[in-house]
Scaffold this motif. Structure first.
Motif, PDB file in Angstrom:
ATOM      1  N   LEU A 128       0.829  -1.201   0.000  1.00  0.00           N
ATOM      2  CA  LEU A 128       0.000   0.000   0.000  1.00  0.00           C
ATOM      3  C   LEU A 128       0.867   1.256   0.000  1.00  0.00           C
ATOM      4  O   LEU A 128       0.550   2.241  -0.667  1.00  0.00           O
ATOM      5  N   ALA A 129       1.989   1.215   0.698  1.00  0.00           N
ATOM      6  CA  ALA A 129       2.911   2.350   0.716  1.00  0.00           C
ATOM      7  C   ALA A 129       3.475   2.602  -0.683  1.00  0.00           C
ATOM      8  O   ALA A 129       3.566   3.745  -1.133  1.00  0.00           O
ATOM      9  N   GLU A 130       3.846   1.541  -1.397  1.00  0.00           N
ATOM     10  CA  GLU A 130       4.357   1.680  -2.763  1.00  0.00           C
ATOM     11  C   GLU A 130       3.290   2.259  -3.688  1.00  0.00           C
ATOM     12  O   GLU A 130       3.588   3.090  -4.539  1.00  0.00           O
ATOM     13  N   ARG A 131       2.058   1.807  -3.531  1.00  0.00           N
ATOM     14  CA  ARG A 131       0.960   2.316  -4.356  1.00  0.00           C
ATOM     15  C   ARG A 131       0.736   3.811  -4.125  1.00  0.00           C
ATOM     16  O   ARG A 131       0.569   4.587  -5.068  1.00  0.00           O
ATOM     17  N   ASN A 132       0.753   4.233  -2.869  1.00  0.00           N
ATOM     18  CA  ASN A 132       0.589   5.657  -2.549  1.00  0.00           C
ATOM     19  C   ASN A 132       1.761   6.476  -3.076  1.00  0.00           C
ATOM     20  O   ASN A 132       1.580   7.590  -3.575  1.00  0.00           O
ATOM     21  N   ALA A 133       2.972   5.938  -2.980  1.00  0.00           N
ATOM     22  CA  ALA A 133       4.156   6.646  -3.474  1.00  0.00           C
ATOM     23  C   ALA A 133       4.091   6.818  -4.990  1.00  0.00           C
ATOM     24  O   ALA A 133       4.434   7.884  -5.511  1.00  0.00           O
TER      25      ALA A 133
END
Length: 84
Positions: free
Chosen positions: A59-64
């Motif tokens: 999820l962090a990668e998607r937001n980034a």
């Protein structure tokens, strides 16, 4: 019960968050570039950072990836959050 989380970026600034319902594992720190003076902002806008929290690395990668498309973004860091 409230759980507190903290992550420290490369500049040494601590980003903090607390929650009663989520366990955060990652912090996304978005560094914005400064803006020069304009008619709307005669003094310009100083560079700043914004933190978002995620419950998983995916999820962090998607937001980034969403933030990487913005022209005003200078850098993005994905940090491991630790429980304090």
């Amino acid at each position: 019960m409230r759980i507190k989380f903290e992550a420290t970026d490369t500049s040494g600034k601590a980003h903090k968050r607390s929650s009663t319902s989520h366990v955060y594992t990652h912090c996304i720190v978005i560094h914005f570039a400064p803006h020069p003076p304009s008619n709307l902002w005669p003094k310009g806008i100083a560079a700043c950072s914004h933190a978002e929290w995620a419950v998983s690395r995916a999820l962090a990668e998607r937001n980034a990836n969403r933030w990487r498309k913005e022209p005003s973004v200078e850098a993005i860091e994905i940090l491991e959050a630790r429980q304090v």
